[in-house]
Every structure is written in C-alpha cells, then in structure tokens.
Design a protein around this motif. Structure first.
Motif, PDB file in Angstrom:
ATOM      1  N   UNK A 196     -11.793   4.695 -10.449  1.00 12.49           N
ATOM      2  CA  UNK A 196     -10.615   4.244 -11.200  1.00 12.49           C
ATOM      3  C   UNK A 196      -9.423   4.051 -10.268  1.00 12.49           C
ATOM      4  N   UNK A 197      -9.234   4.979  -9.340  1.00  7.24           N
ATOM      5  CA  UNK A 197      -8.124   4.860  -8.383  1.00  7.24           C
ATOM      6  C   UNK A 197      -8.293   3.620  -7.493  1.00  7.24           C
ATOM      7  N   UNK A 198      -9.503   3.374  -7.041  1.00  3.79           N
ATOM      8  CA  UNK A 198      -9.744   2.207  -6.183  1.00  3.79           C
ATOM      9  C   UNK A 198      -9.492   0.923  -6.965  1.00  3.79           C
ATOM     10  N   UNK A 199     -10.007   0.848  -8.180  1.00  3.45           N
ATOM     11  CA  UNK A 199      -9.813  -0.338  -9.020  1.00  3.45           C
ATOM     12  C   UNK A 199      -8.327  -0.570  -9.295  1.00  3.45           C
ATOM     13  N   UNK A 200      -7.618   0.485  -9.659  1.00  6.86           N
ATOM     14  CA  UNK A 200      -6.177   0.369  -9.929  1.00  6.86           C
ATOM     15  C   UNK A 200      -5.421  -0.063  -8.683  1.00  6.86           C
ATOM     16  N   UNK A 249      -6.567  -1.801  -6.119  1.00  7.40           N
ATOM     17  CA  UNK A 249      -6.846  -3.212  -5.822  1.00  7.40           C
ATOM     18  C   UNK A 249      -6.086  -4.147  -6.755  1.00  7.40           C
ATOM     19  N   UNK A 250      -6.017  -3.785  -8.041  1.00 12.95           N
ATOM     20  CA  UNK A 250      -5.260  -4.616  -8.988  1.00 12.95           C
ATOM     21  C   UNK A 250      -3.787  -4.655  -8.618  1.00 12.95           C
ATOM     22  N   UNK A 273       0.835  -1.207   0.000  1.00 11.99           N
ATOM     23  CA  UNK A 273       0.000   0.000   0.000  1.00 11.99           C
ATOM     24  C   UNK A 273       0.868   1.255   0.000  1.00 11.99           C
ATOM     25  N   UNK A 274       1.931   1.239   0.755  1.00  8.65           N
ATOM     26  CA  UNK A 274       2.804   2.417   0.800  1.00  8.65           C
ATOM     27  C   UNK A 274       3.515   2.649  -0.530  1.00  8.65           C
ATOM     28  N   UNK A 275       3.636   1.607  -1.359  1.00 11.92           N
ATOM     29  CA  UNK A 275       4.298   1.742  -2.655  1.00 11.92           C
ATOM     30  C   UNK A 275       3.351   2.262  -3.741  1.00 11.92           C
ATOM     31  N   UNK A 276       2.051   2.355  -3.449  1.00  8.59           N
ATOM     32  CA  UNK A 276       1.101   2.867  -4.438  1.00  8.59           C
ATOM     33  C   UNK A 276       1.370   4.348  -4.718  1.00  8.59           C
ATOM     34  N   UNK A 277       1.027   4.806  -5.918  1.00  8.93           N
ATOM     35  CA  UNK A 277       1.122   6.252  -6.180  1.00  8.93           C
ATOM     36  C   UNK A 277       0.263   7.013  -5.160  1.00  8.93           C
ATOM     37  N   UNK A 278       0.675   8.241  -4.856  1.00  9.29           N
ATOM     38  CA  UNK A 278       0.064   9.000  -3.775  1.00  9.29           C
ATOM     39  C   UNK A 278      -1.455   9.131  -3.895  1.00  9.29           C
ATOM     40  N   UNK A 279      -1.965   9.495  -5.063  1.00 10.61           N
ATOM     41  CA  UNK A 279      -3.409   9.689  -5.218  1.00 10.61           C
ATOM     42  C   UNK A 279      -4.155   8.364  -5.041  1.00 10.61           C
ATOM     43  N   UNK A 280      -3.611   7.293  -5.626  1.00 11.62           N
ATOM     44  CA  UNK A 280      -4.257   5.979  -5.478  1.00 11.62           C
ATOM     45  C   UNK A 280      -4.273   5.571  -4.011  1.00 11.62           C
ATOM     46  N   UNK A 282       0.843  -7.568  -6.565  1.00 12.70           N
ATOM     47  CA  UNK A 282       2.055  -7.523  -5.737  1.00 12.70           C
ATOM     48  C   UNK A 282       2.049  -8.613  -4.671  1.00 12.70           C
ATOM     49  N   UNK A 283       0.917  -8.807  -4.027  1.00 19.36           N
ATOM     50  CA  UNK A 283       0.824  -9.857  -3.009  1.00 19.36           C
ATOM     51  C   UNK A 283       0.962 -11.243  -3.640  1.00 19.36           C
ATOM     52  N   UNK A 284       0.406 -11.422  -4.841  1.00 23.90           N
ATOM     53  CA  UNK A 284       0.567 -12.696  -5.555  1.00 23.90           C
ATOM     54  C   UNK A 284       2.032 -12.968  -5.841  1.00 23.90           C
TER      55      UNK A 284
END
Length: 180
Positions: free
Chosen positions: A159-163, A165-166, A122-129, A171-173
């Motif tokens: 779109x941010x939520x979907x991105x 979650x993907x 989660x911390x590696x996600x882009x800031x807005x996402x 990443x977890x996979x």
C-alpha cells in the motif's frame, strides 16, 4: 543421382523424402555455406529448407523438389541478409542516439532537472511512505524484507509503495503541466 522414373512418387512419402534428403542435403548445405560463409548457418538453413519442403510436400512434385529446395534456401539467405541489415541499422542508430544524448547539453540539463524534481517530490512524501519507497526502489529490497525490518505487514508495504508511486506521478505531472 535420382532415377527419372520416380517422377510419379509423392514427396510426402517418407522413403522418397529420405531419398531427396540424401541426394541434395550436401549440395544444398554447400550452396548455403558459399552464400553465408558460416557452416553452422548453412546447416540450419538447409534444414529449414527441407522442413519447408516437407510442410509443402503435397504442393511440390517430385521432379520439382530440388528446385524448390534451392529456391527456398536462397529466399532464406536473402531474408536473413535483409534482417541483418535492419539489425545493423538499428544498432548504429541506437549507438548514435545514446552518444548524442550523452553529450547533448539540453538533454543533460533535462536529466538534471528531472532528478531535482524527483528528489523534491520524494522528500515531500510522508515518512513511512518515503522509507518504504526508498527501501524498495533504491535498496532493491523485497516487500517481505521491508515488512520484516519495519515490523509491518506485506500488504501495508504494498500500500505504501502504491501510494508513493501515485503521489510521485501526479506531482511530476503537475510540475511538467501534462498527464502521462
């Protein structure tokens, strides 16, 4: 008591069905009360037995109606008892597995590891996402509230939520070396 001359009358006739109900409802309810130990359950099951008699009225002769009612009521009781055993067995098993997992060191370690991996991803996600994702999942905000607060459209929030979650899922996979 029902008159023996009524053997030729159909159970499907409303008057004869009413007579059957008047003649046997109380004794059927009492029979079930003795079995269940609950008056409410006895009333419900007696009603169910009469419903089944009505649904099968063309197959049951008038002289066999009482037998049909009591046999059906007994089956309802047995089915309910079997169902209650399954419910109790499942409750015991789920209580046991929850208690075991809460004290199982391996399980606790896996939970901690997963939490750490999730926080890293989660911390590696882009800031807005990341911001939108945390507002949605952690703060439990509605998409419209997030859109209003961040001054973006609801579609952008979605779109941010979907991105997010993907990204989190992939990443977890990869970290766990398998695909869900």
């Amino acid at each position: 008591m029902l008159d023996k001359t009524m053997n030729h009358i159909s159970v499907c006739e409303e008057q004869s069905f009413t007579r059957l109900h008047q003649a046997h409802a109380a004794s059927l309810r009492n029979f079930l009360f003795y079995r269940f130990g609950s008056l409410e359950k006895a009333k419900d099951c007696a009603q169910e037995a009469f419903i089944r008699l009505w649904n099968n009225c063309s197959k049951v002769s008038f002289e066999k109606a009482k037998s049909f009612l009591f046999t059906t009521a007994n089956r309802i009781f047995l089915d309910d008892t079997a169902h209650q055993k399954v419910v109790l067995k499942f409750e015991k098993r789920s209580d046991m597995s929850e208690a075991q997992s809460e004290t199982n060191p391996e399980f606790l370690y896996q939970v901690d590891e997963f939490k750490n991996q999730l926080e890293t991803v989660i911390s590696a996600l882009p800031e807005k996402q990341r911001t939108v994702f945390l507002m949605s999942r952690i703060d439990k905000m509605k998409n419209q509230e997030i859109a209003d607060l961040l001054e973006i459209s609801v579609k952008t929030v979605e779109k941010h939520i979907t991105s997010s979650l993907k990204s989190i899922r992939s990443e977890l996979d990869e970290l766990n070396h398998f695909s869900i």
